[in-house]
Scaffold this motif. Structure first.
Motif, PDB file in Angstrom:
ATOM      1  N   UNK A  46       0.779  -1.228   0.000  1.00 50.76           N
ATOM      2  CA  UNK A  46       0.000   0.000   0.000  1.00 50.76           C
ATOM      3  C   UNK A  46       0.809   1.275   0.000  1.00 50.76           C
ATOM      4  N   UNK A  47       1.946   1.288   0.724  1.00 51.71           N
ATOM      5  CA  UNK A  47       2.658   2.549   0.948  1.00 51.71           C
ATOM      6  C   UNK A  47       4.136   2.326   1.161  1.00 51.71           C
ATOM      7  N   UNK A  48       4.958   3.128   0.497  1.00 52.73           N
ATOM      8  CA  UNK A  48       6.393   3.212   0.784  1.00 52.73           C
ATOM      9  C   UNK A  48       6.673   4.639   1.238  1.00 52.73           C
ATOM     10  N   UNK A  49       7.471   4.767   2.277  1.00 48.15           N
ATOM     11  CA  UNK A  49       7.685   6.079   2.889  1.00 48.15           C
ATOM     12  C   UNK A  49       8.862   6.842   2.301  1.00 48.15           C
ATOM     13  N   UNK A  50       9.617   6.216   1.410  1.00 51.06           N
ATOM     14  CA  UNK A  50      10.709   6.936   0.763  1.00 51.06           C
ATOM     15  C   UNK A  50      11.119   6.205  -0.504  1.00 51.06           C
ATOM     16  N   UNK A 107      13.456   7.157  11.884  1.00 49.82           N
ATOM     17  CA  UNK A 107      13.632   8.431  11.209  1.00 49.82           C
ATOM     18  C   UNK A 107      12.496   8.702  10.223  1.00 49.82           C
ATOM     19  N   UNK A 108      11.913   7.661   9.615  1.00 51.54           N
ATOM     20  CA  UNK A 108      10.710   7.854   8.800  1.00 51.54           C
ATOM     21  C   UNK A 108       9.596   8.455   9.641  1.00 51.54           C
ATOM     22  N   UNK A 109       9.403   7.885  10.823  1.00 56.59           N
ATOM     23  CA  UNK A 109       8.324   8.321  11.706  1.00 56.59           C
ATOM     24  C   UNK A 109       8.581   9.740  12.226  1.00 56.59           C
ATOM     25  N   UNK A 113       0.908   7.247  19.658  1.00 55.98           N
ATOM     26  CA  UNK A 113       0.061   7.372  18.472  1.00 55.98           C
ATOM     27  C   UNK A 113       0.894   7.525  17.206  1.00 55.98           C
ATOM     28  N   UNK A 114       2.009   8.244  17.307  1.00 47.96           N
ATOM     29  CA  UNK A 114       2.872   8.461  16.140  1.00 47.96           C
ATOM     30  C   UNK A 114       3.539   7.157  15.696  1.00 47.96           C
ATOM     31  N   UNK A 115       3.966   6.326  16.646  1.00 47.85           N
ATOM     32  CA  UNK A 115       4.659   5.070  16.308  1.00 47.85           C
ATOM     33  C   UNK A 115       3.705   3.953  15.906  1.00 47.85           C
ATOM     34  N   UNK A 116       2.535   3.909  16.519  1.00 48.25           N
ATOM     35  CA  UNK A 116       1.719   2.700  16.477  1.00 48.25           C
ATOM     36  C   UNK A 116       1.234   2.321  15.079  1.00 48.25           C
ATOM     37  N   UNK A 117       0.595   3.260  14.382  1.00 51.01           N
ATOM     38  CA  UNK A 117      -0.024   2.905  13.093  1.00 51.01           C
ATOM     39  C   UNK A 117       0.987   2.483  12.027  1.00 51.01           C
ATOM     40  N   UNK A 118       2.075   3.226  11.795  1.00 48.75           N
ATOM     41  CA  UNK A 118       3.016   2.744  10.775  1.00 48.75           C
ATOM     42  C   UNK A 118       3.627   1.390  11.117  1.00 48.75           C
ATOM     43  N   UNK A 119       3.857   1.117  12.416  1.00 51.39           N
ATOM     44  CA  UNK A 119       4.379  -0.190  12.804  1.00 51.39           C
ATOM     45  C   UNK A 119       3.361  -1.286  12.486  1.00 51.39           C
ATOM     46  N   UNK A 120       2.087  -1.007  12.730  1.00 48.28           N
ATOM     47  CA  UNK A 120       1.041  -1.975  12.387  1.00 48.28           C
ATOM     48  C   UNK A 120       1.029  -2.244  10.884  1.00 48.28           C
ATOM     49  N   UNK A 121       1.154  -1.208  10.086  1.00 50.30           N
ATOM     50  CA  UNK A 121       1.151  -1.373   8.630  1.00 50.30           C
ATOM     51  C   UNK A 121       2.337  -2.204   8.162  1.00 50.30           C
ATOM     52  N   UNK A 122       3.472  -2.010   8.801  1.00 51.02           N
ATOM     53  CA  UNK A 122       4.657  -2.780   8.421  1.00 51.02           C
ATOM     54  C   UNK A 122       4.471  -4.253   8.753  1.00 51.02           C
ATOM     55  N   UNK A 169      -3.728  15.976  11.650  1.00 49.79           N
ATOM     56  CA  UNK A 169      -5.024  16.631  11.851  1.00 49.79           C
ATOM     57  C   UNK A 169      -4.880  17.897  12.691  1.00 49.79           C
ATOM     58  N   UNK A 170      -3.845  17.951  13.557  1.00 52.87           N
ATOM     59  CA  UNK A 170      -3.623  19.142  14.380  1.00 52.87           C
ATOM     60  C   UNK A 170      -3.031  20.298  13.581  1.00 52.87           C
ATOM     61  N   UNK A 171      -2.496  20.016  12.394  1.00 48.98           N
ATOM     62  CA  UNK A 171      -1.913  21.060  11.534  1.00 48.98           C
ATOM     63  C   UNK A 171      -2.321  20.783  10.086  1.00 48.98           C
ATOM     64  N   UNK A 172      -3.617  20.934   9.766  1.00 50.15           N
ATOM     65  CA  UNK A 172      -4.140  20.479   8.477  1.00 50.15           C
ATOM     66  C   UNK A 172      -3.661  21.248   7.253  1.00 50.15           C
ATOM     67  N   UNK A 173      -3.081  22.431   7.455  1.00 50.39           N
ATOM     68  CA  UNK A 173      -2.608  23.216   6.305  1.00 50.39           C
ATOM     69  C   UNK A 173      -1.095  23.237   6.197  1.00 50.39           C
ATOM     70  N   UNK A 174      -0.422  22.388   6.985  1.00 53.37           N
ATOM     71  CA  UNK A 174       1.036  22.450   7.075  1.00 53.37           C
ATOM     72  C   UNK A 174       1.680  21.210   6.472  1.00 53.37           C
ATOM     73  N   UNK A 175       2.618  21.424   5.562  1.00 52.94           N
ATOM     74  CA  UNK A 175       3.362  20.315   4.975  1.00 52.94           C
ATOM     75  C   UNK A 175       4.639  20.064   5.768  1.00 52.94           C
ATOM     76  N   UNK A 176       4.892  18.816   6.082  1.00 50.93           N
ATOM     77  CA  UNK A 176       6.143  18.476   6.747  1.00 50.93           C
ATOM     78  C   UNK A 176       7.281  18.293   5.783  1.00 50.93           C
ATOM     79  N   UNK A 177       7.076  18.684   4.513  1.00 49.22           N
ATOM     80  CA  UNK A 177       8.111  18.407   3.515  1.00 49.22           C
ATOM     81  C   UNK A 177       8.377  19.571   2.575  1.00 49.22           C
ATOM     82  N   UNK A 178       7.837  20.738   2.852  1.00 54.47           N
ATOM     83  CA  UNK A 178       8.039  21.889   1.966  1.00 54.47           C
ATOM     84  C   UNK A 178       8.966  22.876   2.644  1.00 54.47           C
ATOM     85  N   UNK A 179      10.046  23.261   1.960  1.00 54.37           N
ATOM     86  CA  UNK A 179      11.050  24.142   2.556  1.00 54.37           C
ATOM     87  C   UNK A 179      11.446  25.231   1.566  1.00 54.37           C
TER      88      UNK A 179
END
Length: 515
Positions: free
Chosen positions: A221-225, A234-236, A264-273, A349-359
């Motif tokens: 379903x998803x690759x993170x890089x 470091x992905x998380x 919450x940050x760790x749990x879901x991606x670990x489940x997906x893996x 969801x706490x920062x819905x207009x913010x990209x963690x990847x735009x610089x």
């Protein structure tokens, strides 16, 4: 002789194009650009640099402008010069790293020979604005009728936020990532593809819906890089960046990771893996023929190019790689073209207009104490203007901040707006955090302690909360040692137990499952 003639033939158009460009640029600037009797120097201050990289910086920002302004010399001044520590001892390097970069930058701005232009990042710009060390640009923009509507609005909004509503700097380019998806895989699965503005939880749920099959027929379903598959701490960390979670308190005395937010940050991606919605390193290894006929292919180990990964986080540069791949796929045995598009980078969801990847890559601002503010503004206006953007738009890894040039390359068609619909993330830490890391560089070791605990959660050896508790415990043991020896060689090997002495996360999962 024929080769010489050919070389000369190729050179003539180049010389002509440059000779035509110079008067054009001169026409866009002040009328005295060719007055050699009015020679001036424009001093450009940078946070970090050295003589070794000055030629690159000049090629990127000043050479073309200098060509059209023969009466103007450029001088680069580095607040912190990397060459000062190049051949230093470890102790000297630690002292070098302990320098306050903001204070060093302020020194070249307020000294007896202040720099005129500052190249900096958004966080630093905000701090300098607070101390009235930068010249506001709004009146200059209005006087010269600079069309701000030509710029990407989210870029300007982000810059205004750092300037308390005013513009103190401009950036000609930005870098960004987005969520790439494989149209064919979604159509085949009968699942609606991702859309702009999805949260990470939305993307995780979609990734689980898209996983299917097993072995060589497995779809993930998803690759993170790009370039590698799998999952690590470091992905998380990148995913959680907009949340600005702390590892330790403001005095660096106690860890703060054994919390519901970190869980919450760790749990879901670990489940997906664990559920194989995110592929592991072993899942996508290409089969190599045993008859010695294998030829290296740069796309073989890149998850999205296998047509077996439905979604992937990728940078803007990947759009060019996909074009190269599809243009040449007919020459690659067993490969097929990829029908793809992009949507915005997933948000919290706490920062819905913010990209963690735009610089914003290189902001330019005018020093409030500049000795040559007029030339500083003309230079900033040029490198952020249309003439310069025509050349910057050729980049394969960054985008122009001007709408007209933030477009797909010729021959491509994709949702390029996904790369700039969100606002850039201000990644600067608080002043107190920066001061702690300068005074105690060994605090960087705290982040290193996370990976072994994360891998134990990935393998199932520990639950997520137990892994966080282990990281917190180890960190609390290390923090006093760091405070006692903030710059020395601290041995953290006792904390680097990955569980079973195995380096492969998937192998650890298999072993925990009895496979």
């Amino acid at each position: 002789m024929k080769q010489t003639v050919k070389r000369q033939a190729r050179t003539v158009p180049l010389v002509l194009s440059v000779s035509m460009l110079v008067p054009a640029l001169a026409a866009c600037s002040g009328g005295d650009s060719d007055d050699t009797n009015n020679r001036r120097t424009l001093r450009i201050g940078m946070m970090y640099g050295s003589a070794d990289n000055e030629s690159y910086v000049r090629q990127q920002y000043t050479d073309m402008y200098e060509l059209a302004h023969p009466n103007l010399d450029f001088e680069f001044v580095n607040a912190i010069d990397y060459s000062d520590m190049q051949y230093s001892s470890r102790e000297e390097q630690m002292k070098f790293n302990a320098q306050d970069p903001i204070e060093k930058l302020k020194a070249i701005m307020t000294g007896p020979n202040p720099v005129d232009v500052i190249m900096l990042d958004t966080g630093t710009m905000g701090k300098l604005v607070e101390e009235n060390l930068l010249k506001p640009l709004d009146s200059l923009i209005k006087e010269d009728k600079v069309d701000l509507d030509a710029y990407l609005p989210n870029v300007l909004d982000s810059l205004r936020e750092q300037g308390n509503g005013q513009l103190y700097g401009l950036s000609p380019t930005f870098s960004s990532s987005a969520l790439f998806y494989n149209k064919k895989l979604f159509q085949k699965a009968g699942v609606n593809p991702p859309t702009d503005g999805m949260t990470w939880d939305d993307v995780y749920n979609l990734a689980e819906r898209m996983k299917s099959g097993s072995g060589k027929d497995a779809i993930f379903g998803l690759a993170l890089n790009d370039w590698s598959s799998g999952l690590d701490y470091y992905n998380v960390t990148n995913i959680a960046a907009p949340l600005k979670l702390r590892m330790f308190d403001e005095k660096a005395e106690n860890m703060t990771v054994d919390t519901d937010q970190w869980e919450a940050v760790w749990k879901r991606p670990i489940e997906l893996y664990k559920n194989h919605a995110i592929p592991g390193p072993e899942d996508l290894q290409p089969e190599q023929p045993q008859d010695g006929s294998y030829r290296y292919n740069q796309f073989d180990n890149r998850p999205f190019f296998t047509n077996r990964v439905a979604m992937m986080i990728g940078s803007y540069g990947m759009t060019n790689d996909l074009k190269t791949y599809n243009d040449n796929v007919g020459k690659m045995k067993g490969k097929e073209a990829i029908d793809w598009d992009v949507v915005t980078y997933p948000v919290q969801s706490q920062a819905p207009d913010m990209s963690g990847s735009m610089y914003l890559d290189q902001l330019t601002a005018i020093n409030a104490a500049a000795a040559n503010p007029d030339d500083a503004w003309e230079f900033i206006k040029f490198i952020n203007g249309k003439e310069s953007a025509k050349f910057k738009a050729r980049s394969t890894y960054e985008l122009s901040t001007l709408k007209e040039f933030a477009q797909p390359k010729e021959g491509q068609s994709f949702h390029i707006e996904a790369f700039y619909q969100l606002k850039p993330l201000n990644v600067s830490s608080s002043d107190s955090d920066q001061k702690l890391y300068r005074e105690m560089p060994n605090l960087n070791l705290i982040s290193s302690l996370a990976q072994p605990s994360f891998q134990k959660a990935l393998s199932g050896k520990l639950s997520v909360r137990e892994a966080l508790a282990e990281w917190q415990k180890n960190g609390n043991e290390l923090l006093p040692k760091i405070k006692a020896d903030p710059t020395g060689n601290l041995d953290i090997s006792a904390y680097m137990d990955y569980g079973d002495g195995m380096s492969s996360p998937r192998a650890m999962v298999m072993q925990a499952a009895g496979g």
